[in-house]
Write a protein that holds these residues in place. Structure first.
Motif, PDB file in Angstrom:
ATOM      1  N   PHE A  72      30.935  51.454  29.146  1.00 38.73           N
ATOM      2  CA  PHE A  72      31.910  50.889  30.069  1.00 38.73           C
ATOM      3  C   PHE A  72      31.419  50.950  31.518  1.00 38.73           C
ATOM      4  O   PHE A  72      30.632  51.828  31.889  1.00 38.73           O
ATOM      5  CB  PHE A  72      33.245  51.624  29.958  1.00 38.73           C
ATOM      6  CG  PHE A  72      33.992  51.321  28.701  1.00 38.73           C
ATOM      7  CD1 PHE A  72      34.606  50.094  28.517  1.00 38.73           C
ATOM      8  CD2 PHE A  72      34.074  52.258  27.678  1.00 38.73           C
ATOM      9  CE1 PHE A  72      35.295  49.805  27.360  1.00 38.73           C
ATOM     10  CE2 PHE A  72      34.767  51.980  26.513  1.00 38.73           C
ATOM     11  CZ  PHE A  72      35.371  50.746  26.346  1.00 38.73           C
ATOM     12  N   LEU A  73      31.917  49.996  32.297  1.00 34.99           N
ATOM     13  CA  LEU A  73      31.603  49.945  33.719  1.00 34.99           C
ATOM     14  C   LEU A  73      32.819  50.374  34.542  1.00 34.99           C
ATOM     15  O   LEU A  73      33.972  50.151  34.136  1.00 34.99           O
ATOM     16  CB  LEU A  73      31.193  48.526  34.113  1.00 34.99           C
ATOM     17  CG  LEU A  73      29.877  48.017  33.528  1.00 34.99           C
ATOM     18  CD1 LEU A  73      29.722  46.530  33.796  1.00 34.99           C
ATOM     19  CD2 LEU A  73      28.688  48.801  34.096  1.00 34.99           C
ATOM     20  N   ASP A  74      32.567  50.949  35.687  1.00 33.70           N
ATOM     21  CA  ASP A  74      33.639  51.331  36.603  1.00 33.70           C
ATOM     22  C   ASP A  74      34.036  50.099  37.413  1.00 33.70           C
ATOM     23  O   ASP A  74      33.481  49.826  38.487  1.00 33.70           O
ATOM     24  CB  ASP A  74      33.156  52.449  37.527  1.00 33.70           C
ATOM     25  CG  ASP A  74      34.275  52.980  38.410  1.00 33.70           C
ATOM     26  OD1 ASP A  74      35.394  52.432  38.363  1.00 33.70           O
ATOM     27  OD2 ASP A  74      34.017  53.957  39.161  1.00 33.70           O
ATOM     28  N   ILE A  75      34.994  49.359  36.882  1.00 39.41           N
ATOM     29  CA  ILE A  75      35.362  48.087  37.499  1.00 39.41           C
ATOM     30  C   ILE A  75      36.091  48.266  38.830  1.00 39.41           C
ATOM     31  O   ILE A  75      36.363  47.276  39.516  1.00 39.41           O
ATOM     32  CB  ILE A  75      36.197  47.212  36.544  1.00 39.41           C
ATOM     33  CG1 ILE A  75      37.519  47.895  36.194  1.00 39.41           C
ATOM     34  CG2 ILE A  75      35.394  46.898  35.278  1.00 39.41           C
ATOM     35  CD1 ILE A  75      38.478  46.988  35.453  1.00 39.41           C
ATOM     36  N   ARG A  76      36.372  49.493  39.207  1.00 39.86           N
ATOM     37  CA  ARG A  76      36.914  49.735  40.550  1.00 39.86           C
ATOM     38  C   ARG A  76      35.849  49.483  41.613  1.00 39.86           C
ATOM     39  O   ARG A  76      36.184  49.188  42.763  1.00 39.86           O
ATOM     40  CB  ARG A  76      37.415  51.180  40.666  1.00 39.86           C
ATOM     41  CG  ARG A  76      38.513  51.576  39.685  1.00 39.86           C
ATOM     42  CD  ARG A  76      38.763  53.072  39.752  1.00 39.86           C
ATOM     43  NE  ARG A  76      37.528  53.818  39.505  1.00 39.86           N
ATOM     44  CZ  ARG A  76      37.350  55.099  39.809  1.00 39.86           C
ATOM     45  NH1 ARG A  76      38.311  55.778  40.405  1.00 39.86           N
ATOM     46  NH2 ARG A  76      36.194  55.700  39.546  1.00 39.86           N
TER      47      ARG A  76
ATOM     48  N   PRO B 220      34.565  36.010  30.173  1.00 30.46           N
ATOM     49  CA  PRO B 220      34.358  37.350  30.732  1.00 30.46           C
ATOM     50  C   PRO B 220      34.848  38.421  29.755  1.00 30.46           C
ATOM     51  O   PRO B 220      36.015  38.811  29.765  1.00 30.46           O
ATOM     52  CB  PRO B 220      35.198  37.318  32.014  1.00 30.46           C
ATOM     53  CG  PRO B 220      36.313  36.362  31.697  1.00 30.46           C
ATOM     54  CD  PRO B 220      35.796  35.392  30.670  1.00 30.46           C
ATOM     55  N   ASP B 221      33.944  38.916  28.927  1.00 25.91           N
ATOM     56  CA  ASP B 221      34.329  39.840  27.873  1.00 25.91           C
ATOM     57  C   ASP B 221      34.606  41.242  28.426  1.00 25.91           C
ATOM     58  O   ASP B 221      34.155  41.609  29.502  1.00 25.91           O
ATOM     59  CB  ASP B 221      33.213  39.913  26.830  1.00 25.91           C
ATOM     60  CG  ASP B 221      33.670  40.575  25.538  1.00 25.91           C
ATOM     61  OD1 ASP B 221      34.887  40.564  25.248  1.00 25.91           O
ATOM     62  OD2 ASP B 221      32.815  41.101  24.806  1.00 25.91           O
ATOM     63  N   ASN B 222      35.374  41.993  27.633  1.00 25.47           N
ATOM     64  CA  ASN B 222      35.687  43.397  27.943  1.00 25.47           C
ATOM     65  C   ASN B 222      36.435  43.550  29.257  1.00 25.47           C
ATOM     66  O   ASN B 222      36.123  44.426  30.077  1.00 25.47           O
ATOM     67  CB  ASN B 222      34.406  44.238  27.939  1.00 25.47           C
ATOM     68  CG  ASN B 222      33.722  44.238  26.581  1.00 25.47           C
ATOM     69  OD1 ASN B 222      34.358  44.470  25.557  1.00 25.47           O
ATOM     70  ND2 ASN B 222      32.433  43.928  26.554  1.00 25.47           N
ATOM     71  N   MET B 223      37.445  42.707  29.425  1.00 25.68           N
ATOM     72  CA  MET B 223      38.334  42.845  30.570  1.00 25.68           C
ATOM     73  C   MET B 223      39.292  44.026  30.409  1.00 25.68           C
ATOM     74  O   MET B 223      39.990  44.389  31.359  1.00 25.68           O
ATOM     75  CB  MET B 223      39.153  41.553  30.752  1.00 25.68           C
ATOM     76  CG  MET B 223      38.349  40.379  31.265  1.00 25.68           C
ATOM     77  SD  MET B 223      39.263  38.791  31.270  1.00 25.68           S
ATOM     78  CE  MET B 223      40.715  39.212  32.213  1.00 25.68           C
ATOM     79  N   ASP B 224      39.313  44.622  29.224  1.00 26.85           N
ATOM     80  CA  ASP B 224      40.316  45.640  28.908  1.00 26.85           C
ATOM     81  C   ASP B 224      39.827  47.064  29.126  1.00 26.85           C
ATOM     82  O   ASP B 224      40.196  47.986  28.383  1.00 26.85           O
ATOM     83  CB  ASP B 224      40.783  45.471  27.462  1.00 26.85           C
ATOM     84  CG  ASP B 224      39.627  45.539  26.460  1.00 26.85           C
ATOM     85  OD1 ASP B 224      38.460  45.519  26.891  1.00 26.85           O
ATOM     86  OD2 ASP B 224      39.910  45.599  25.246  1.00 26.85           O
ATOM     87  N   VAL B 225      39.039  47.292  30.161  1.00 27.18           N
ATOM     88  CA  VAL B 225      38.543  48.649  30.439  1.00 27.18           C
ATOM     89  C   VAL B 225      39.701  49.621  30.608  1.00 27.18           C
ATOM     90  O   VAL B 225      39.635  50.779  30.175  1.00 27.18           O
ATOM     91  CB  VAL B 225      37.633  48.646  31.690  1.00 27.18           C
ATOM     92  CG1 VAL B 225      37.155  50.056  31.997  1.00 27.18           C
ATOM     93  CG2 VAL B 225      36.441  47.721  31.492  1.00 27.18           C
ATOM     94  N   HIS B 226      40.784  49.157  31.200  1.00 22.14           N
ATOM     95  CA  HIS B 226      41.936  50.039  31.446  1.00 22.14           C
ATOM     96  C   HIS B 226      42.609  50.501  30.164  1.00 22.14           C
ATOM     97  O   HIS B 226      43.365  51.480  30.182  1.00 22.14           O
ATOM     98  CB  HIS B 226      42.967  49.321  32.335  1.00 22.14           C
ATOM     99  CG  HIS B 226      43.590  48.127  31.698  1.00 22.14           C
ATOM    100  ND1 HIS B 226      42.938  46.922  31.579  1.00 22.14           N
ATOM    101  CD2 HIS B 226      44.824  47.940  31.126  1.00 22.14           C
ATOM    102  CE1 HIS B 226      43.737  46.045  30.991  1.00 22.14           C
ATOM    103  NE2 HIS B 226      44.869  46.639  30.695  1.00 22.14           N
TER     104      HIS B 226
END
Length: 253
Positions: free
Chosen positions: A98-102, A128-134
């Motif tokens: 996972f990436l830190d989308i912050r 844009p895949d994996n938008m659900d990091v949260h």
């Protein structure tokens, strides 16, 4: 194959996406581009600019797969991602973290470069895949608010390049995103009972592309009935998204 320069130079935004467009989705090789569909969603590493130009010549719109919420071990640009933005391993996909989308300051230039690569290859749009990091144990305190802020900037970036871009999953965020994105891509909305969550897209004249999976129990004819009810373009695929596909009746035009 011989491809004319005019095909390669055609503007990426020239082909419009419409409710009811038939589609296929292939992210694992070998790909089969001989598809009588309106839309093909493809991994950019599996096709050439010549392939995309030939699809465009047939009137087939193309979507470029880009993971915006994870970093894949095999990504050619992996070395450009600083370690501080790379988090935990994605449980279902051990080759991804996972990436830190912050950290929009770090990620936006990197994702912009990926979008530009898709545009250069001739794609019409971005998945844009994996938008659900949260919604995952990413290793970072990411919230839905962070997701919305991040993906809105990604949408503006793609659209600024003349590319369409879709909402990928996160049905709980549809209300926040439907005005921003050009279409939606859903996985297993019938199996997860979330198809109605994307209704705002079709009501706004924007298509929803849904894939159900063969590794889960499904009565596909019933799924197709729900797809028709909500105006979705539904297919049945294996989890690795290889070439085999089953369309709902009347979707394979």
């Amino acid at each position: 194959m011989a491809i004319t320069g005019s095909l390669l130079l055609a503007p990426a935004s020239a082909l419009a996406f419409s409710v009811g467009d038939s589609w296929d989705w292939q992210l694992t090789e070998p790909v089969d581009l001989n598809r009588a569909v309106d839309v093909l969603d493809l991994h950019p590493e599996l096709v050439t600019a010549e392939d995309i130009a030939e699809l465009r010549a047939k009137g087939i719109k193309t979507i470029c797969y880009v993971s915006v919420g994870t970093l894949e071990r095999t990504s050619p640009d992996r070395g450009t991602f600083p370690q501080e933005v790379v988090g935990k391993t994605y449980g279902d996909w051990p080759d991804e973290k996972f990436l830190d989308i912050r950290r929009i300051d770090v990620l936006l230039p990197l994702m912009t470069a990926r979008f530009e690569s898709c545009k250069a290859k001739g794609f019409d749009a971005i998945e844009p895949d994996n938008m659900d990091v949260h919604d995952n144990d990413s290793g970072f305190p990411v919230t839905a608010r962070h997701t919305v802020a991040y993906v809105r900037l990604l949408a503006a970036t793609a659209q600024g390049l003349g590319l369409k871009i879709g909402q990928k999953n996160v049905p709980d965020l549809t209300e926040d995103l439907v005005d921003t994105f050009d279409f939606a891509i859903s996985e297993s909305c019938y199996q997860d009972r979330s198809c109605k969550s994307y209704l705002a897209y079709t009501e706004d004249g924007k298509p929803v592309f849904d894939a159900e999976y063969t590794d889960r129990p499904i009565h596909f004819s019933k799924a197709c009935a729900i797809g028709r009810k909500y105006g979705l373009s539904m297919i049945l695929k294996d989890r690795d998204l290889t070439a085999p596909v089953l369309w709902c009746p009347d979707e394979n035009q």
